[in-house]
Structures are given as structure tokens and as C-alpha cells.
Write an enzyme that holds these catalytic residues in place. Structure first.
Site, PDB file in Angstrom:
ATOM      1  N   GLY A 123       0.764  -1.237   0.000  1.00  0.00           N
ATOM      2  CA  GLY A 123       0.000   0.000   0.000  1.00  0.00           C
ATOM      3  C   GLY A 123       0.793   1.284   0.000  1.00  0.00           C
ATOM      4  N   ASP A 124       2.128   1.216   0.141  1.00  0.00           N
ATOM      5  CA  ASP A 124       2.893   2.461   0.211  1.00  0.00           C
ATOM      6  C   ASP A 124       4.325   2.265  -0.285  1.00  0.00           C
ATOM      7  OD1 ASP A 124       3.354   5.145   0.702  1.00  0.00           O
ATOM      8  OD2 ASP A 124       3.664   4.911   2.863  1.00  0.00           O
ATOM      9  N   LEU A 125       4.460   1.671  -1.458  1.00  0.00           N
ATOM     10  CA  LEU A 125       5.799   1.474  -2.025  1.00  0.00           C
ATOM     11  C   LEU A 125       6.270   2.783  -2.651  1.00  0.00           C
ATOM     12  CD1 LEU A 125       5.534  -2.111  -3.555  1.00  0.00           C
ATOM     13  CD2 LEU A 125       6.721  -1.409  -1.464  1.00  0.00           C
ATOM     14  N   ASN A 126       6.545   3.745  -1.772  1.00  0.00           N
ATOM     15  CA  ASN A 126       6.991   5.047  -2.276  1.00  0.00           C
ATOM     16  C   ASN A 126       8.506   5.111  -2.343  1.00  0.00           C
ATOM     17  OD1 ASN A 126       8.156   6.260   0.169  1.00  0.00           O
ATOM     18  ND2 ASN A 126       6.058   6.420   0.935  1.00  0.00           N
TER      19      ASN A 126
END
Length: 372
Positions: free
Chosen positions: A224-227
Site C-alpha cells: 500500500g505504500d511502495l513510495n
């Protein structure tokens, strides 16, 4: 970046431990003497890089979860168990150092200065590497990040079994891409921002074109947050002209939830666009890597453009809202805004058809000649 599980980020209290208090916490809860400690940036939790005077692995991250999420121990348990599972499966994810009582986390009071709030505390292994945000990305690492996104979701969805996993069904979680319509209540935070109309357009198109298709997408567990700050890399070649990178760390599982495979690739594409000098070219390389593990269906491909745009809108609107609550953290909260508005505008000016053509043709080229 996990605030807003019940769509009320304003109830959240970000921890404000100073370095001395954090070091005392490590000693009291985990039984380790701190030799050095330094703060790390965080969206709504508090993180410290810790070195301890002990044998073996001596670097850790002390993670102090915000007051709201600390009230959901099952959710934090699920995130931590997933990290342990992935590490055992060969992924470079952190693992917890157990408390003196043998637990993976402990609910601790903020102390007199911090009021009566309680915060969930974990000590995680420190992962070396450079955030993707700090390198000049090339096709090779973008492809690897796409492969990582698909591999991660696939193994979690097919093999991760733990009683706490049911807590990942987070129906109103503001960061889940399915909940883009909830952004309506936060647009006020943009003030007189000239991009308000663009965000409203994204939300309306999402309601009309993506929501009706959700039931046709393949469900899974999303990181959900592969930034670009949550993926660490190191260079596996000495070539300065054409460095070859490998992923050395995956950080921050606090946005994990049940979603869809196509959400993960859309999120990865959006964040890889942030620092790129040629943002519209990024998607094809990430998509190629993802589809080398999990080819998208026609319905999923058809939603990709709007999903990437929707993640831009989520990141920009929620960051603006959170920066109003925590102005002292504004610089970190608004990192995406430095280029994000421009990239989102460019996407919609160029148009879905042209952007998709670029992405899909790039991805197609890899099927003839995959990178070494």
C-alpha cells in the site's frame, strides 16, 4: 503514512518523544543500552535510528506508532507478522527485536510531559541502503521495483496466514485506493489551490469509471505504500554511467490492507514518477516488471491511468490536510507536492490514451527483450 483508519485523522496524536526519552524507552522495554540515537523522518509516527552497545546486529529503528493506530494492536500485529513472514521468504524486510517480556511490541505511556496518551512501541532491525528518492532511477531499477510489488503481494496473498490478518480488512481506510471518494471531505485543505478542480475531476472519474469495475479486479493484500522513501537500494555494479541497483530494504508496512493487485502497481508507478525528469515514461518499466510476475487483465489495465491519478490526488490532498494539523512537519509531509501537482496535471493534459500507449508499448518491448 497511516492516519485515517476511521477517516478522522484529526483524532491522531503524533508521538513527540525526545532522543533522551526514546533511549530510555529502548533500555526499559527492550533491555538494550543506547550508544547513539538520531531521529528519522515520519508521516504520522515517530522513528529513531538507534545504535546499541551489544554484540551482533547493533542497529535498529525504534518505531513509536501514533496514538490512533496504537489502539489497534491486531493491525500492528498483522503488519509485524507480515514483515517477519516476508523476511523468512527472502524479502529484505525488517524483523522485530523482542521486548524483555518476549513480545514483538509494547504499549507504553508517553510520560508526564507527553500527557496520558499511549503509544505502541517496536524495535525493528535497521535496513541499510539508499532510498530510491536519493538516486537517479533508470529502467533497470524501475523494472525491479515492479517485480518487487507483484512478488510481495503475490506471496502475501497466497501464503501469509496469521489470525491477525483479518484486521487488514480496513473498510474506511483513507489510504486504500478504493476509498478515493472519501477525499471529498478533505479538499478544503487545499484552500484556493488552483488544482482543486483537477482533484475533483479525478474523484468524479474514479467514481464513474473505477468503482463499478472493482469487483472484476483480482483481490490481494497490498503493502500500500511502495513510495520512493520506503524502498531502499544499493548498487550492484561499479559503473557510474549505468549503475545496476538491487532492492536492499522494504520499509513501512503501516498502510497494509486488503485491496487489489492493480492498486499496488498503480501506487508504485505514481511514486516512481515523483523524482523522475521524464515522469510519463516511468509507468511502462514498472508495469513490465510487475507483469513479469502477474500480468494484468484487460479490466485492470484499463483502470491503471485513473488509479495512478487517484493516488496522486490521495497523496496531495491528505498531505495538505495533515500539514494543517502538524505544521512543524510540513516539509516532510509535502515532499510529493513539489512535483506531484505538475505531474498530475501533465498526465491529464496529455490524456489517458496517449499515456497508456506509452506505458503499454514500453511494457510490450520487454516481452521481446527482458532486461538482464
Amino acid at each position: 503514512m497511516s492516519s485515517g483508519n476511521d477517516c478522522e485523522p484529526q483524532t491522531l496524536t503524533k508521538p513527540t518523544f525526545d532522543e533522551r526519552e526514546a533511549a530510555e524507552l529502548v533500555d526499559r522495554v527492550f533491555g538494550l543500552k543506547v550508544s547513539w540515537i538520531g531521529s528519522l523522518p515520519s508521516y504520522d509516527d515517530q522513528n529513531f535510528h538507534v545504535r546499541v552497545s551489544a554484540e551482533g546486529a547493533d542497529e535498529y529503528v525504534l518505531k513509536i506508532t501514533n496514538s490512533e493506530d496504537s489502539q489497534e494492536p491486531d493491525l500492528i500485529e498483522a503488519q509485524t507478522q507480515a514483515m517477519m513472514f516476508l523476511s523468512a521468504e527472502g524479502f529484505p524486510s525488517a524483523t522485530p527485536y523482542l521486548t524483555k517480556d518476549g513480545n514483538i511490541m509494547s504499549l507504553e505511556s508517553g510520560g508526564a510531559r507527553l500527557g496520558s496518551k499511549k503509544y505502541m512501541v517496536r524495535l525493528l532491525t535497521y535496513l541499510p541502503g539508499t532510498p530510491v528518492a536519493k538516486i537517479t532511477t533508470n529502467a533497470q531499477i524501475l523494472y525491479e521495483i515492479g517485480r518487487l510489488a507483484a512478488s510481495l503481494d503475490k506471496v502475501l496473498s497466497e501464503k501469509f496466514q496469521h489470525p491477525s490478518a483479518k484486521s487488514l480488512h480496513r473498510g474506511q481506510f483513507i489510504w486504500n485506493l478504493a476509498n478515493v471518494p472519501l477525499l471529498d471531505q478533505y479538499i478544503y485543505a487545499l484552500g484556493q489551490n488552483k488544482y482543486c478542480a483537477l482533484v475533483e475531476q479525478v474523484i468524479e472519474q474514479f467514481k464513474g469509471k473505477v468503482i463499478p469495475k472493482l469487483s472484476s479486479f483480482r483481490a490481494c493484500i497490498n503493502h500500500g505504500d511502495l513510495n520512493d522513501y520506503n524502498i531502499l537500494v544499493d548498487s550492484s555494479s561499479a559503473s557510474l554511467e549505468n549503475p545496476q541497483y538491487r532492492v536492499s530494504g522494504i520499509l513501512d508496512f503501516s498502510d497494509m490492507s486488503y485491496g487489489y493487485y492493480v492498486f499496488e502497481v498503480a501506487i508504485a508507478i505514481m511514486y516512481m514518477m515523483i523524482e523522475s525528469p521524464d515522469p510519463l515514461s516511468v509507468g511502462g518499466h514498472v508495469l513490465a516488471g510487475f507483469e513479469s510476475i502477474l500480468p494484468l487483465t484487460a479490466e485492470e489495465r484499463g483502470a491503471l491511468f485513473l488509479l495512478v491519478g487517484a493516488r496522486f490526488a490521495q497523496s496531495l490532498v491528505i498531505a495538505a490536510h495533515t500539514a494543517l494539523l502538524y505544521p512543524e512537519n510540513k516539509e516532510y509531509l509535502t515532499i510529493t507536492a513539489k512535483t506531484g501537482w505538475k505531474h498530475l496535471m501533465t498526465m491529464f493534459e496529455v490524456g489517458q490514451e496517449a499515456v497508456e500507449k506509452k506505458w503499454f508499448e514500453t511494457a510490450q518491448a520487454y516481452t521481446q527483450h527482458a532486461p538482464a
